[in-house]
Design an enzyme around this catalytic site. Structure first.
Site, short mmCIF file in Angstrom:
data_model
loop_
_atom_site.label_atom_id
_atom_site.label_comp_id
_atom_site.label_asym_id
_atom_site.label_seq_id
_atom_site.Cartn_x
_atom_site.Cartn_y
_atom_site.Cartn_z
N ASN A 171 0.87 -1.18 0.00
CA ASN A 171 0.00 0.00 0.00
C ASN A 171 0.90 1.23 0.00
O ASN A 171 1.47 1.58 1.02
CB ASN A 171 -0.89 -0.03 1.26
CG ASN A 171 -1.75 1.21 1.39
OD1 ASN A 171 -1.86 2.01 0.45
ND2 ASN A 171 -2.37 1.38 2.55
N TRP A 172 1.02 1.84 -1.17
CA TRP A 172 1.95 2.98 -1.30
C TRP A 172 1.40 4.27 -0.70
O TRP A 172 2.11 5.27 -0.63
CB TRP A 172 2.29 3.20 -2.77
CG TRP A 172 3.06 2.07 -3.41
CD1 TRP A 172 3.67 1.02 -2.77
CD2 TRP A 172 3.29 1.88 -4.81
NE1 TRP A 172 4.26 0.19 -3.69
CE2 TRP A 172 4.05 0.70 -4.96
CE3 TRP A 172 2.93 2.59 -5.95
CZ2 TRP A 172 4.45 0.21 -6.19
CZ3 TRP A 172 3.33 2.11 -7.21
CH2 TRP A 172 4.08 0.93 -7.31
N LYS A 173 0.11 4.27 -0.37
CA LYS A 173 -0.53 5.47 0.18
C LYS A 173 -0.25 6.67 -0.74
O LYS A 173 -0.22 6.51 -1.96
CB LYS A 173 -0.06 5.70 1.62
CG LYS A 173 -0.23 4.44 2.47
CD LYS A 173 -0.08 4.66 3.93
CE LYS A 173 -0.23 3.33 4.65
NZ LYS A 173 -0.22 3.44 6.09
N HIS A 188 -9.60 1.21 4.58
CA HIS A 188 -8.34 1.37 5.31
C HIS A 188 -8.58 2.34 6.47
O HIS A 188 -9.38 3.28 6.33
CB HIS A 188 -7.26 1.91 4.36
CG HIS A 188 -5.91 1.93 4.99
ND1 HIS A 188 -5.53 2.91 5.87
CD2 HIS A 188 -4.87 1.07 4.90
CE1 HIS A 188 -4.30 2.66 6.29
NE2 HIS A 188 -3.88 1.54 5.72
N GLU A 233 -7.04 4.77 7.54
CA GLU A 233 -6.86 6.20 7.21
C GLU A 233 -8.09 6.74 6.49
O GLU A 233 -8.45 7.91 6.66
CB GLU A 233 -5.57 6.37 6.37
CG GLU A 233 -4.33 6.20 7.24
CD GLU A 233 -3.11 5.63 6.53
OE1 GLU A 233 -3.05 5.67 5.28
OE2 GLU A 233 -2.21 5.13 7.24
N SER A 249 2.93 -2.16 10.43
CA SER A 249 4.37 -2.19 10.69
C SER A 249 5.03 -3.54 10.37
O SER A 249 5.95 -3.97 11.07
CB SER A 249 4.66 -1.78 12.15
OG SER A 249 4.27 -0.43 12.34
N GLY A 275 2.73 -1.15 4.35
CA GLY A 275 2.82 0.26 3.98
C GLY A 275 4.26 0.67 3.78
O GLY A 275 4.87 0.43 2.73
N GLY A 276 4.85 1.27 4.82
CA GLY A 276 6.20 1.82 4.74
C GLY A 276 7.23 0.90 4.10
O GLY A 276 7.99 1.33 3.22
N GLU A 278 -5.86 -4.95 10.43
CA GLU A 278 -4.83 -3.94 10.65
C GLU A 278 -5.14 -3.21 11.95
O GLU A 278 -5.96 -2.27 11.95
CB GLU A 278 -4.81 -2.94 9.50
CG GLU A 278 -4.41 -3.54 8.18
CD GLU A 278 -3.76 -2.49 7.28
OE1 GLU A 278 -2.60 -2.70 6.90
OE2 GLU A 278 -4.39 -1.47 6.98
N GLY A 295 2.02 2.25 10.78
CA GLY A 295 3.00 3.34 10.66
C GLY A 295 3.64 3.74 11.97
O GLY A 295 4.28 4.78 12.06
#
Ligand code: PGA
Length: 251
Positions: free
Chosen positions: A9-11, A92, A94, A208, A229-230, A163, A169
């Site tokens: 997930n590159w956001k 998600h 966010e 994470s 993600g990251g 999640e 994150g």
């Protein structure tokens, strides 16, 4: 056997040039048992169709529940599909916290995804406060019921991603015990909703995930892959995560 996935997930990160370098570097990894999926920002979904992804696929980070029309700033499932996307993330945390998406709205988005042959990945998970109050099972059950109840019986494919919001994150991963406990709980709720649904639904873990914890998490039979993600923005880290998951499935 349930299908296994590793999703990046590159956001709101990466521009086309760096993204192309990333996906083309990883195209050679070709995991045997894991479907790799990329989730870029919507405006360059169409670029991924032109690049060499190897066996990887891609999808949208969000879609509209509406088919088409006067919905400025939204992206339709039909367009994602027309640009070669095969998946969509939905709900998600966010999107839920920053854009006010509700579980009930997500039901309509799942329908929109299915209508245009996108495979939805519905994200669920509790906040830190909800976990500390020991309300996480209740919250997760409510999220599942509100998004899925009106869709029963479910015959189309659906992927879930657990999640925990406090792990996204933050560098704070759920322990393997916590993750497995919730994955099993999700399966039991799904089975209550529809006999057998808990066994056939792939459930990913996200929050994470990194090259250091991937092996422990993905060697658990209840965890069918990850939403990353990251660490999915870094070629070497994501390569290691994909490889570790695939090796776990060989073993
Ligand atoms: P993270 O993000 O891996 O950076 O915690 C996961 C996600 O938001 O899907």
């Amino acid at each position: 056997m349930r299908k296994k996935y590793m999703a990046g997930n590159w956001k709101m990160n990466l521009l086309p040039s760096t993204a192309q370098d990333l996906v083309e570097s990883l195209a050679v990894v070709a995991p045997k048992h894991t479907q790799v999926i990329y989730f870029p920002q919507a405006p360059f979904l169409g670029c991924l169709q032109q690049w060499n992804l190897g066996k990887a696929q891609f999808g949208a980070q969000n879609i509209s529940s509406q088919s088409s029309g006067a919905f400025t700033g939204e992206t339709s499932a039909e367009l994602v599909r027309a640009l070669g996307g095969q998946f969509t993330l939905l709900g998600h945390s966010e999107r839920r916290t920053l854009f006010g998406e509700t579980s009930a709205q997500l039901q309509d988005k799942i329908v929109a995804a299915w209508k245009h042959q996108l495979l939805p990945i519905l994200c669920i998970g509790e906040t830190l406060e909800e976990r500390e109050d020991e309300r996480h099972f209740e919250v997760i059950k409510n999220q599942l019921m509100e998004s899925l109840h009106g869709l029963l019986p479910i015959s189309a494919d659906l992927i879930l991603a657990y999640e925990p919001v406090w792990a996204i994150g933050t560098g704070k991963t759920a322990s393997v015990e916590q993750a497995v406990e919730v994955h099993r709980f999700i399966r039991s709720v799904l089975n209550e909703m529809q006999v057998g649904l808990g066994e056939t639904t792939s459930i990913l873990y996200g929050g994470s995930v990194n090259a250091g914890n991937a092996k422990e998490l993905f060697s658990q039979s209840d965890i069918d892959g990850g939403l990353v993600g990251g660490a999915s923005l870094k070629i070497e880290d994501f390569r290691t995560i994909i490889q570790l998951q695939d090796e776990c499935l060989h073993a």
